[in-house]
Design a protein around this motif. Sequence first.
Motif, PDB file in Angstrom:
ATOM      1  N   PHE A 193       0.991  -1.374  -0.068  1.00 52.83           N
ATOM      2  CA  PHE A 193      -0.131  -0.110  -0.032  1.00 52.83           C
ATOM      3  C   PHE A 193       0.947   1.388  -0.027  1.00 52.83           C
ATOM      4  O   PHE A 193       1.465   1.683   1.029  1.00 52.83           O
ATOM      5  CB  PHE A 193      -0.929  -0.020   1.385  1.00 52.83           C
ATOM      6  N   ASP A 194       1.220   1.896  -1.168  1.00 54.05           N
ATOM      7  CA  ASP A 194       2.013   2.911  -1.288  1.00 54.05           C
ATOM      8  C   ASP A 194       1.009   4.159  -1.190  1.00 54.05           C
ATOM      9  O   ASP A 194      -0.065   3.912  -0.867  1.00 54.05           O
ATOM     10  CB  ASP A 194       2.932   3.087  -2.738  1.00 54.05           C
ATOM     11  N   GLU A 195       1.506   5.338  -1.178  1.00 52.01           N
ATOM     12  CA  GLU A 195       0.720   6.602  -0.975  1.00 52.01           C
ATOM     13  C   GLU A 195      -0.244   6.555  -2.021  1.00 52.01           C
ATOM     14  O   GLU A 195      -1.604   7.315  -1.693  1.00 52.01           O
ATOM     15  CB  GLU A 195       1.684   7.781  -1.260  1.00 52.01           C
ATOM     16  N   ARG A 196      -0.254   6.323  -3.280  1.00 50.45           N
ATOM     17  CA  ARG A 196      -1.144   6.387  -4.356  1.00 50.45           C
ATOM     18  C   ARG A 196      -2.292   5.551  -3.834  1.00 50.45           C
ATOM     19  O   ARG A 196      -3.504   5.787  -3.919  1.00 50.45           O
ATOM     20  CB  ARG A 196      -0.555   5.876  -5.611  1.00 50.45           C
ATOM     21  N   ALA A 197      -2.009   4.381  -3.315  1.00 46.22           N
ATOM     22  CA  ALA A 197      -2.898   3.300  -3.021  1.00 46.22           C
ATOM     23  C   ALA A 197      -3.900   3.811  -1.679  1.00 46.22           C
ATOM     24  O   ALA A 197      -5.207   3.624  -1.548  1.00 46.22           O
ATOM     25  CB  ALA A 197      -2.289   1.876  -2.555  1.00 46.22           C
ATOM     26  N   LEU A 198      -3.255   4.505  -0.768  1.00 46.14           N
ATOM     27  CA  LEU A 198      -3.854   5.160   0.347  1.00 46.14           C
ATOM     28  C   LEU A 198      -4.733   6.509  -0.155  1.00 46.14           C
ATOM     29  O   LEU A 198      -5.800   6.395   0.299  1.00 46.14           O
ATOM     30  CB  LEU A 198      -2.861   5.669   1.156  1.00 46.14           C
ATOM     31  N   GLU A 199      -4.411   6.985  -1.104  1.00 48.03           N
ATOM     32  CA  GLU A 199      -5.337   7.967  -1.613  1.00 48.03           C
ATOM     33  C   GLU A 199      -6.573   7.579  -2.392  1.00 48.03           C
ATOM     34  O   GLU A 199      -7.490   7.788  -2.079  1.00 48.03           O
ATOM     35  CB  GLU A 199      -4.578   8.738  -2.717  1.00 48.03           C
ATOM     36  N   THR A 200      -5.888   6.362  -3.124  1.00 49.15           N
ATOM     37  CA  THR A 200      -7.395   5.828  -3.746  1.00 49.15           C
ATOM     38  C   THR A 200      -8.337   5.167  -2.724  1.00 49.15           C
ATOM     39  O   THR A 200      -9.660   5.382  -2.862  1.00 49.15           O
ATOM     40  CB  THR A 200      -6.855   4.394  -4.751  1.00 49.15           C
ATOM     41  N   GLN A 201      -7.775   4.655  -1.910  1.00 47.93           N
ATOM     42  CA  GLN A 201      -8.647   4.110  -0.855  1.00 47.93           C
ATOM     43  C   GLN A 201      -9.479   5.108  -0.012  1.00 47.93           C
ATOM     44  O   GLN A 201     -10.730   5.002   0.165  1.00 47.93           O
ATOM     45  CB  GLN A 201      -7.905   3.151   0.319  1.00 47.93           C
TER      46      GLN A 201
END
Lengths: 216, 165
Positions: free
Chosen positions: B30-38
Motif C-alpha cells: 500500500f503505497d501513497e497512491r493506494a492510500l489516496e485511492t482508498q
Amino acid sequence: MARRTAAGAGAPPQAKTGEVSTSPASILASEIKQLAASGERDQARERFGALVALLQRRALRVAFHYLRNPADADEAVQDAFVKVFLHIEQYREELPFDVWFSRILVNASLDRLKARARQQRFVAPAVDEHDERSVDYLPTTEPSSERKLLGRERWARVSREVAALPDRQRLVFTLSQVDEQTPGEIAAATGMSPATVRVHLFRALRRLRGVLGEHV
Amino acid sequence: MRSREDSEARLNEALEAYRAAAHADADSHFDERALETQRARIMARLEQAGQRARVLPFPGASAGVRPGSGHSRRWISAAAAAGLLIGLVTGQLLHVMPGDNWVHRDPVRLSPGPASSRLAVVPAIVQTSFDSEDALLDAIDAAITQRGSSDLRAYDDLTFSEPWK
C-alpha cells in the motif's frame, strides 16, 4: 504508540470516569460526532477524511497482517471506516477512539475471512509445492528491505508459523505485536477478558519462539 | 535469573525485528497512491450512504393488463370447471346405462403361420369389468354364437385344452 515488551503489560484503555480521551483520533472523532448530531453531515464527512488519513496506514497494517491478502485488507479497512462514520453517534467519548475503531476493524476483518471461506468452498485453493498451506498465506511481492534484514528464509518461516496460529492467537498476536496494543486494549477490542488475552499471547509466543530465533 | 532476562531481551529484539518486517511488508503493498485511492473510495461510499435510496419506476409497458389476467382468467377458470363437470356426469351416465358388463376387445388376431408361431400370438383383450364369473361366461357364449369357432382358437391355445379334437 510507545514500544512495549513482549508480555505487552499495560494499563486498560478506559479513561477515568467522566474524563474524555485525548488521543488525536479521539478528539477528531468527538468533533465529528458533534457535527453529525447537529445535522451538519457534509462537514462531518469532511472532518472524517482527516480521521481516515490519520488511522489508515495503521489499519491497513493490522488488516493485512491478519488477512494476508492486500485486496481483502483494503476491503476490510474500507468497511471499517464506513461503519465508523455511519455509527459515529454511538461512539462514547470516555473511551479511546482507537479501541472502538480496533473493535470495528477486527469485526470487519473477521467478516472478510468468513466471506473468503465461503468463496473457497467452491474454488479449489492454489497449493504451494513445498507446503500444503494455501499460497494466499505467503507473501507474494518482492522482498522488502526490512524483510531482507530479517532474512528472507526466516521471514517466510515466521510468516507461515504466524499464519498457522489458531485464529484467536493470531488475532491477539497481531494486535499486540503489529499494532502494539496492550492486553487491556486488545480485551476491549475483541471482547475477551484481559486474562484470556494474556493466555493467547503467551501460547502464541511459545509457539513462535523456535522460528523467531533459535537461541531465544 | 540472568539467563532468563537475557532470553526475554532476545525475544523482545526478535519481536521488534518481526514488527518492522511486518510493517514494511504491509507498506510495500500500500503505497501513497493506494492510500489516496482508498480514501477516495471511502468518501464516495459515505456520500452514497448519505443519499436516499432511489426508487425505480416500474416499466410503463408492463404496467398494463397482462395476458391471462382479470376477465380472461375468469373465463378460463369457468371453462375448466365446466369441462370437469361434464366429464363427471358423462362418466356416471355410462355406468347407469344398460348392458354395463362390457368387454372391450380388439379384433382377435389369428396367426396365419405355423403352430409354433401361433403360440406367441396373444389376443389383445382389454377386460374392463366383470361382476362375476357368470358374466364372463355369458360374454364368451355370446362370442361363440356371433363368431366362428376359428375366432376362439387363440383362447384354446391359452387354456391347453383340446375341444376340437
